[in-house]
Design a protein around this motif. Structure first.
Motif, PDB file in Angstrom:
ATOM      1  N   ALA A  79       0.786  -1.249  -0.151  1.00 50.81           N
ATOM      2  CA  ALA A  79       0.140   0.031   0.020  1.00 50.81           C
ATOM      3  C   ALA A  79       1.107   1.488  -0.433  1.00 50.81           C
ATOM      4  CB  ALA A  79      -0.900  -0.348   1.295  1.00 50.81           C
ATOM      5  N   LYS A  80       2.036   1.577   0.792  1.00 54.35           N
ATOM      6  CA  LYS A  80       2.677   2.461   0.854  1.00 54.35           C
ATOM      7  C   LYS A  80       3.742   2.497  -0.959  1.00 54.35           C
ATOM      8  CE  LYS A  80       5.162   2.982   4.429  1.00 54.35           C
ATOM      9  NZ  LYS A  80       6.631   2.053   5.422  1.00 54.35           N
ATOM     10  N   GLN A  81       3.097   1.047  -1.270  1.00 48.69           N
ATOM     11  CA  GLN A  81       3.923   1.107  -2.561  1.00 48.69           C
ATOM     12  C   GLN A  81       3.260   2.064  -3.879  1.00 48.69           C
ATOM     13  OE1 GLN A  81       7.361   1.126  -4.188  1.00 48.69           O
ATOM     14  NE2 GLN A  81       7.791   0.718  -1.702  1.00 48.69           N
ATOM     15  N   ASN A  82       1.852   1.554  -3.098  1.00 48.62           N
ATOM     16  CA  ASN A  82       0.920   2.314  -4.210  1.00 48.62           C
ATOM     17  C   ASN A  82       0.761   3.469  -3.893  1.00 48.62           C
ATOM     18  OD1 ASN A  82      -2.036   3.344  -5.102  1.00 48.62           O
ATOM     19  ND2 ASN A  82      -2.364   1.375  -3.976  1.00 48.62           N
ATOM     20  N   ALA A  95       2.911   5.919  -3.099  1.00 55.91           N
ATOM     21  CA  ALA A  95       3.944   6.415  -3.590  1.00 55.91           C
ATOM     22  C   ALA A  95       4.099   7.435  -4.716  1.00 55.91           C
ATOM     23  CB  ALA A  95       5.993   5.460  -2.821  1.00 55.91           C
ATOM     24  N   GLY A  96       3.633   5.648  -5.762  1.00 58.40           N
ATOM     25  CA  GLY A  96       3.331   5.644  -6.883  1.00 58.40           C
ATOM     26  C   GLY A  96       2.150   6.923  -7.178  1.00 58.40           C
ATOM     27  N   GLN A  97       1.422   7.281  -6.645  1.00 58.69           N
ATOM     28  CA  GLN A  97       0.848   8.139  -6.905  1.00 58.69           C
ATOM     29  C   GLN A  97       1.183   9.419  -6.612  1.00 58.69           C
ATOM     30  OE1 GLN A  97      -3.654   7.689  -5.376  1.00 58.69           O
ATOM     31  NE2 GLN A  97      -2.906   5.488  -4.358  1.00 58.69           N
ATOM     32  N   ILE A  98       1.905   9.728  -5.283  1.00 56.72           N
ATOM     33  CA  ILE A  98       2.975  10.767  -4.931  1.00 56.72           C
ATOM     34  C   ILE A  98       3.686  10.545  -6.345  1.00 56.72           C
ATOM     35  CG2 ILE A  98       4.283  12.045  -3.501  1.00 56.72           C
ATOM     36  CD1 ILE A  98       3.115  10.381  -1.941  1.00 56.72           C
ATOM     37  N   GLN A  99       3.901   9.935  -6.704  1.00 53.78           N
ATOM     38  CA  GLN A  99       5.322  10.536  -8.124  1.00 53.78           C
ATOM     39  C   GLN A  99       4.255  11.124  -9.671  1.00 53.78           C
ATOM     40  OE1 GLN A  99       7.117   6.415  -9.059  1.00 53.78           O
ATOM     41  NE2 GLN A  99       8.429   7.232  -9.231  1.00 53.78           N
ATOM     42  N   ASN A 107      11.184   4.580  -3.825  1.00 50.08           N
ATOM     43  CA  ASN A 107      11.459   3.836  -3.196  1.00 50.08           C
ATOM     44  C   ASN A 107      11.898   4.893  -1.888  1.00 50.08           C
ATOM     45  OD1 ASN A 107      11.246   1.345  -3.766  1.00 50.08           O
ATOM     46  ND2 ASN A 107      13.589   0.941  -4.015  1.00 50.08           N
ATOM     47  N   LEU A 108      12.484   5.962  -2.422  1.00 51.32           N
ATOM     48  CA  LEU A 108      12.876   6.851  -0.856  1.00 51.32           C
ATOM     49  C   LEU A 108      11.702   7.463  -0.349  1.00 51.32           C
ATOM     50  CD1 LEU A 108      16.158   8.849  -2.149  1.00 51.32           C
ATOM     51  CD2 LEU A 108      16.183   7.283  -0.596  1.00 51.32           C
ATOM     52  N   ILE A 109      10.589   8.072  -1.787  1.00 50.33           N
ATOM     53  CA  ILE A 109       9.596   8.497  -1.480  1.00 50.33           C
ATOM     54  C   ILE A 109       8.564   7.389  -0.090  1.00 50.33           C
ATOM     55  CG2 ILE A 109       6.917   9.509  -2.188  1.00 50.33           C
ATOM     56  CD1 ILE A 109       8.692   9.921  -4.119  1.00 50.33           C
ATOM     57  N   SER A 110       8.353   5.935  -0.443  1.00 51.51           N
ATOM     58  CA  SER A 110       7.943   5.435   0.618  1.00 51.51           C
ATOM     59  C   SER A 110       8.784   5.456   1.673  1.00 51.51           C
ATOM     60  CB  SER A 110       7.943   3.631  -0.359  1.00 51.51           C
ATOM     61  OG  SER A 110       7.865   2.781   0.443  1.00 51.51           O
ATOM     62  N   GLN A 111       9.412   4.843   1.656  1.00 53.30           N
ATOM     63  CA  GLN A 111      10.818   5.218   3.237  1.00 53.30           C
ATOM     64  C   GLN A 111      10.250   6.357   3.948  1.00 53.30           C
ATOM     65  OE1 GLN A 111      15.002   4.304   2.038  1.00 53.30           O
ATOM     66  NE2 GLN A 111      14.526   2.740   1.026  1.00 53.30           N
ATOM     67  N   SER A 112       9.887   7.575   3.251  1.00 56.54           N
ATOM     68  CA  SER A 112       9.941   9.006   3.494  1.00 56.54           C
ATOM     69  C   SER A 112       8.534   8.975   4.023  1.00 56.54           C
ATOM     70  CB  SER A 112      10.205  10.336   2.633  1.00 56.54           C
ATOM     71  OG  SER A 112      11.634  10.600   2.481  1.00 56.54           O
ATOM     72  N   ILE A 113       7.348   8.140   3.900  1.00 58.07           N
ATOM     73  CA  ILE A 113       6.759   8.187   4.364  1.00 58.07           C
ATOM     74  C   ILE A 113       6.222   7.601   5.441  1.00 58.07           C
ATOM     75  CG2 ILE A 113       3.945   6.652   4.367  1.00 58.07           C
ATOM     76  CD1 ILE A 113       4.395   6.959   0.921  1.00 58.07           C
ATOM     77  N   GLY A 114       7.477   6.699   6.193  1.00 58.00           N
ATOM     78  CA  GLY A 114       7.313   6.240   7.524  1.00 58.00           C
ATOM     79  C   GLY A 114       6.046   5.486   7.671  1.00 58.00           C
ATOM     80  N   ALA A 128       2.540  14.023   2.184  1.00 60.45           N
ATOM     81  CA  ALA A 128       2.733  13.756   1.220  1.00 60.45           C
ATOM     82  C   ALA A 128       3.653  14.248   0.513  1.00 60.45           C
ATOM     83  CB  ALA A 128       1.638  13.021   0.552  1.00 60.45           C
ATOM     84  N   LYS A 129       3.491  15.543   0.129  1.00 59.66           N
ATOM     85  CA  LYS A 129       4.942  16.215  -0.160  1.00 59.66           C
ATOM     86  C   LYS A 129       6.095  16.373   0.323  1.00 59.66           C
ATOM     87  CE  LYS A 129       1.341  19.760  -1.941  1.00 59.66           C
ATOM     88  NZ  LYS A 129       0.158  20.910  -2.073  1.00 59.66           N
ATOM     89  N   ALA A 130       5.935  16.488   1.271  1.00 55.35           N
ATOM     90  CA  ALA A 130       7.200  16.849   2.575  1.00 55.35           C
ATOM     91  C   ALA A 130       7.693  15.255   1.974  1.00 55.35           C
ATOM     92  CB  ALA A 130       6.871  16.763   4.262  1.00 55.35           C
ATOM     93  N   ALA A 131       7.092  14.163   2.202  1.00 50.62           N
ATOM     94  CA  ALA A 131       7.811  13.535   1.975  1.00 50.62           C
ATOM     95  C   ALA A 131       8.844  13.253   0.264  1.00 50.62           C
ATOM     96  CB  ALA A 131       6.716  11.581   1.737  1.00 50.62           C
ATOM     97  N   VAL A 132       7.828  14.144  -0.468  1.00 49.40           N
ATOM     98  CA  VAL A 132       8.325  13.521  -1.759  1.00 49.40           C
ATOM     99  C   VAL A 132       9.364  15.106  -2.042  1.00 49.40           C
ATOM    100  CG1 VAL A 132       6.700  15.524  -2.516  1.00 49.40           C
ATOM    101  CG2 VAL A 132       7.644  13.693  -4.707  1.00 49.40           C
ATOM    102  N   LYS A 133       9.759  16.113  -1.095  1.00 49.52           N
ATOM    103  CA  LYS A 133      10.157  16.492  -0.845  1.00 49.52           C
ATOM    104  C   LYS A 133      11.525  16.867  -0.690  1.00 49.52           C
ATOM    105  CE  LYS A 133      11.194  21.198   1.178  1.00 49.52           C
ATOM    106  NZ  LYS A 133      10.982  21.940   1.962  1.00 49.52           N
ATOM    107  N   ALA A 134      11.457  15.684   0.569  1.00 54.69           N
ATOM    108  CA  ALA A 134      12.718  15.022   0.994  1.00 54.69           C
ATOM    109  C   ALA A 134      12.954  13.994  -0.093  1.00 54.69           C
ATOM    110  CB  ALA A 134      11.875  14.071   2.367  1.00 54.69           C
TER     111      ALA A 134
END
Length: 227
Positions: free
Chosen positions: A119-122, A124-128, A161-168, A198-204
Protein backbone atom coordinates in the motif's frame (compact mmCIF):
# COMPACT_ATOMS: atom_id res chain seq x y z
CA UNK A 1 -20.17 -1.96 20.77
CA UNK A 2 -17.73 -2.93 23.51
CA UNK A 3 -15.25 -4.08 20.87
CA UNK A 4 -15.65 -0.81 18.98
CA UNK A 5 -15.19 1.21 22.17
CA UNK A 6 -12.10 -0.80 23.08
CA UNK A 7 -10.66 -0.17 19.60
CA UNK A 8 -11.32 3.54 19.94
CA UNK A 9 -9.68 3.75 23.38
CA UNK A 10 -6.70 1.83 22.03
CA UNK A 11 -6.43 4.19 19.05
CA UNK A 12 -6.54 7.26 21.28
CA UNK A 13 -3.90 5.78 23.58
CA UNK A 14 -1.68 5.10 20.57
CA UNK A 15 -2.24 8.64 19.32
CA UNK A 16 -1.24 10.10 22.68
CA UNK A 17 1.90 7.95 22.74
CA UNK A 18 2.87 8.94 19.20
CA UNK A 19 2.34 12.62 19.99
CA UNK A 20 4.52 12.37 23.08
CA UNK A 21 7.39 10.73 21.21
CA UNK A 22 7.18 12.50 17.85
CA UNK A 23 5.55 15.87 18.48
CA UNK A 24 8.74 17.78 17.73
CA UNK A 25 8.72 16.22 14.24
CA UNK A 26 5.14 17.23 13.46
CA UNK A 27 3.86 20.60 12.32
CA UNK A 28 1.09 22.33 14.25
CA UNK A 29 -1.26 21.62 11.33
CA UNK A 30 -0.48 17.89 11.42
CA UNK A 31 -1.03 17.73 15.18
CA UNK A 32 -4.33 19.59 14.81
CA UNK A 33 -5.38 17.22 12.02
CA UNK A 34 -4.73 14.14 14.15
CA UNK A 35 -6.70 15.56 17.08
CA UNK A 36 -9.64 16.34 14.79
CA UNK A 37 -9.60 12.79 13.40
CA UNK A 38 -9.61 11.34 16.92
CA UNK A 39 -12.55 13.59 17.82
CA UNK A 40 -14.42 12.55 14.69
CA UNK A 41 -13.78 8.86 15.44
CA UNK A 42 -15.35 9.21 18.87
CA UNK A 43 -18.42 10.85 17.36
CA UNK A 44 -18.80 8.13 14.73
CA UNK A 45 -18.86 5.36 17.33
CA UNK A 46 -22.31 6.52 18.39
CA UNK A 47 -23.64 6.94 14.87
CA UNK A 48 -25.25 4.34 12.65
CA UNK A 49 -23.09 3.28 9.70
CA UNK A 50 -24.16 4.59 6.29
CA UNK A 51 -26.29 2.49 3.97
CA UNK A 52 -23.39 2.24 1.50
CA UNK A 53 -21.03 0.96 4.20
CA UNK A 54 -23.55 -1.61 5.44
CA UNK A 55 -24.12 -2.82 1.89
CA UNK A 56 -20.40 -3.20 1.20
CA UNK A 57 -19.93 -4.89 4.57
CA UNK A 58 -22.47 -7.58 3.64
CA UNK A 59 -20.62 -8.21 0.38
CA UNK A 60 -17.25 -8.50 2.15
CA UNK A 61 -18.61 -10.82 4.86
CA UNK A 62 -20.13 -13.01 2.16
CA UNK A 63 -16.66 -13.23 0.59
CA UNK A 64 -15.24 -14.40 3.92
CA UNK A 65 -13.69 -11.18 5.21
CA UNK A 66 -13.70 -10.44 8.94
CA UNK A 67 -12.03 -8.11 11.44
CA UNK A 68 -9.34 -8.92 13.97
CA UNK A 69 -10.43 -9.12 17.64
CA UNK A 70 -10.87 -5.64 19.13
CA UNK A 71 -11.05 -3.90 15.74
CA UNK A 72 -13.89 -1.65 14.65
CA UNK A 73 -16.75 -3.33 12.74
CA UNK A 74 -16.23 -3.44 8.99
CA UNK A 75 -19.02 -0.94 8.32
CA UNK A 76 -17.46 1.61 10.70
CA UNK A 77 -14.06 1.19 9.06
CA UNK A 78 -15.63 1.70 5.64
CA UNK A 79 -17.48 4.81 6.82
CA UNK A 80 -14.22 6.35 8.00
CA UNK A 81 -12.64 5.50 4.65
CA UNK A 82 -15.47 7.20 2.75
CA UNK A 83 -15.33 10.24 5.01
CA UNK A 84 -11.61 10.77 4.42
CA UNK A 85 -11.87 10.02 0.72
CA UNK A 86 -14.31 12.89 0.22
CA UNK A 87 -12.59 15.58 2.27
CA UNK A 88 -11.21 18.48 0.25
CA UNK A 89 -8.94 21.40 1.02
CA UNK A 90 -9.75 25.08 0.43
CA UNK A 91 -8.55 24.78 -3.18
CA UNK A 92 -10.88 21.89 -3.93
CA UNK A 93 -8.22 19.17 -3.96
CA UNK A 94 -8.57 15.90 -1.97
CA UNK A 95 -7.03 16.18 1.50
CA UNK A 96 -5.98 12.55 1.49
CA UNK A 97 -4.39 10.14 -0.96
CA UNK A 98 -6.05 6.72 -0.74
CA UNK A 99 -4.26 3.44 -1.32
CA UNK A 100 -5.29 -0.19 -0.94
CA UNK A 101 -3.40 -3.48 -1.05
CA UNK A 102 -3.85 -7.17 -0.25
CA UNK A 103 -1.32 -9.82 0.66
CA UNK A 104 -1.30 -13.48 1.70
CA UNK A 105 0.98 -14.84 4.41
CA UNK A 106 1.49 -17.85 6.63
CA UNK A 107 0.14 -15.82 9.53
CA UNK A 108 -1.83 -12.60 10.07
CA UNK A 109 1.10 -10.36 11.05
CA UNK A 110 3.24 -11.38 8.07
CA UNK A 111 0.38 -10.82 5.63
CA UNK A 112 -0.45 -7.44 7.20
CA UNK A 113 3.14 -6.17 7.04
CA UNK A 114 3.40 -7.12 3.38
CA UNK A 115 0.04 -5.53 2.57
CA UNK A 116 1.09 -2.30 4.31
CA UNK A 117 4.34 -2.22 2.34
CA UNK A 118 2.47 -2.75 -0.93
CA UNK A 119 0.00 0.00 0.00
CA UNK A 120 2.89 2.38 0.76
CA UNK A 121 4.38 1.59 -2.66
CA UNK A 122 0.95 2.35 -4.13
CA UNK A 123 0.97 5.69 -2.30
CA UNK A 124 4.47 6.47 -3.54
CA UNK A 125 3.39 5.70 -7.11
CA UNK A 126 0.42 8.06 -6.85
CA UNK A 127 2.63 10.78 -5.38
CA UNK A 128 5.09 10.32 -8.26
CA UNK A 129 2.29 10.77 -10.80
CA UNK A 130 0.96 13.93 -9.10
CA UNK A 131 4.38 15.55 -8.78
CA UNK A 132 5.27 14.71 -12.40
CA UNK A 133 2.05 16.41 -13.54
CA UNK A 134 2.88 19.41 -11.33
CA UNK A 135 6.34 19.68 -12.89
CA UNK A 136 4.86 19.54 -16.40
CA UNK A 137 2.51 22.35 -15.39
CA UNK A 138 5.40 24.54 -14.23
CA UNK A 139 7.01 24.09 -17.66
CA UNK A 140 3.82 25.11 -19.47
CA UNK A 141 3.61 28.16 -17.20
CA UNK A 142 7.27 28.94 -17.90
CA UNK A 143 8.20 28.71 -14.21
CA UNK A 144 10.73 26.00 -14.95
CA UNK A 145 12.68 25.40 -18.14
CA UNK A 146 12.62 22.04 -19.92
CA UNK A 147 16.12 20.93 -18.94
CA UNK A 148 15.46 21.56 -15.24
CA UNK A 149 12.11 19.78 -15.52
CA UNK A 150 13.80 16.72 -17.04
CA UNK A 151 16.29 16.66 -14.17
CA UNK A 152 13.57 16.89 -11.53
CA UNK A 153 11.36 14.33 -13.26
CA UNK A 154 14.30 11.92 -13.36
CA UNK A 155 14.70 12.36 -9.60
CA UNK A 156 11.00 11.80 -9.02
CA UNK A 157 10.92 8.62 -11.08
CA UNK A 158 14.08 7.31 -9.41
CA UNK A 159 12.87 8.10 -5.90
CA UNK A 160 9.89 5.78 -5.45
CA UNK A 161 11.62 3.76 -2.73
CA UNK A 162 12.88 6.95 -1.06
CA UNK A 163 9.38 8.40 -1.13
CA UNK A 164 8.01 5.20 0.39
CA UNK A 165 10.65 5.36 3.14
CA UNK A 166 9.90 9.05 3.76
CA UNK A 167 6.21 8.24 4.21
CA UNK A 168 7.22 6.44 7.39
CA UNK A 169 4.73 4.77 9.69
CA UNK A 170 1.16 4.48 8.46
CA UNK A 171 -2.01 3.32 10.22
CA UNK A 172 -4.65 1.58 8.07
CA UNK A 173 -8.19 2.93 8.23
CA UNK A 174 -9.54 -0.37 6.86
CA UNK A 175 -7.97 -3.63 7.98
CA UNK A 176 -9.72 -6.96 7.37
CA UNK A 177 -8.66 -10.54 6.72
CA UNK A 178 -9.88 -13.96 5.66
CA UNK A 179 -8.49 -17.50 5.89
CA UNK A 180 -7.20 -18.90 2.57
CA UNK A 181 -5.55 -22.18 1.57
CA UNK A 182 -5.83 -23.77 4.99
CA UNK A 183 -3.97 -21.84 7.68
CA UNK A 184 -2.82 -18.92 5.51
CA UNK A 185 -4.29 -15.44 5.95
CA UNK A 186 -5.13 -12.85 3.31
CA UNK A 187 -5.10 -9.30 4.68
CA UNK A 188 -6.59 -6.23 2.99
CA UNK A 189 -5.58 -2.76 4.14
CA UNK A 190 -6.68 0.68 3.00
CA UNK A 191 -4.65 3.77 3.82
CA UNK A 192 -5.46 7.48 3.80
CA UNK A 193 -2.38 9.70 3.68
CA UNK A 194 -2.39 13.49 4.11
CA UNK A 195 -1.57 15.44 0.94
CA UNK A 196 0.54 17.84 3.01
CA UNK A 197 2.57 15.00 4.48
CA UNK A 198 2.89 13.50 0.99
CA UNK A 199 4.41 16.75 -0.26
CA UNK A 200 6.89 16.69 2.61
CA UNK A 201 7.81 13.08 1.79
CA UNK A 202 8.42 13.73 -1.90
CA UNK A 203 10.31 16.94 -1.16
CA UNK A 204 12.69 15.04 1.13
CA UNK A 205 13.16 12.27 -1.46
CA UNK A 206 13.81 14.63 -4.39
CA UNK A 207 16.18 16.78 -2.34
CA UNK A 208 18.15 13.70 -1.28
CA UNK A 209 18.45 12.45 -4.86
CA UNK A 210 19.42 15.86 -6.29
CA UNK A 211 22.02 16.44 -3.57
CA UNK A 212 23.49 12.99 -4.22
CA UNK A 213 23.96 14.04 -7.86
CA UNK A 214 25.44 17.39 -6.86
CA UNK A 215 22.46 19.28 -8.27
CA UNK A 216 21.41 22.46 -6.43
CA UNK A 217 18.09 22.59 -8.27
CA UNK A 218 16.16 21.66 -5.12
CA UNK A 219 16.69 25.23 -3.85
CA UNK A 220 14.84 26.55 -6.91
CA UNK A 221 12.04 24.02 -6.49
CA UNK A 222 11.15 25.43 -3.07
CA UNK A 223 10.08 28.64 -4.79
CA UNK A 224 8.67 27.26 -8.03
CA UNK A 225 6.53 24.49 -6.48
CA UNK A 226 5.61 26.43 -3.38
CA UNK A 227 7.30 23.98 -1.02
Amino acid sequence: MKKALFAFVTAVALLVTLNATAQTKLTKEQIKERKELAKQSKKELNEKASKTARKEEKKLIKEGWKTAPGALPINKQLDKSYMMQYQYDKDGFPQFIMAEAMSVGGNYDAAKMQALELAKQNLAGQIQTEITALIENTVSNEQLDQSDAVSVTRSVMASKNLISQSIGRVVPIVEIYRPVNGNNREVLVRLAYSQEMAKAAVKAAIKKDLEARGDALHEKLDKVLGW
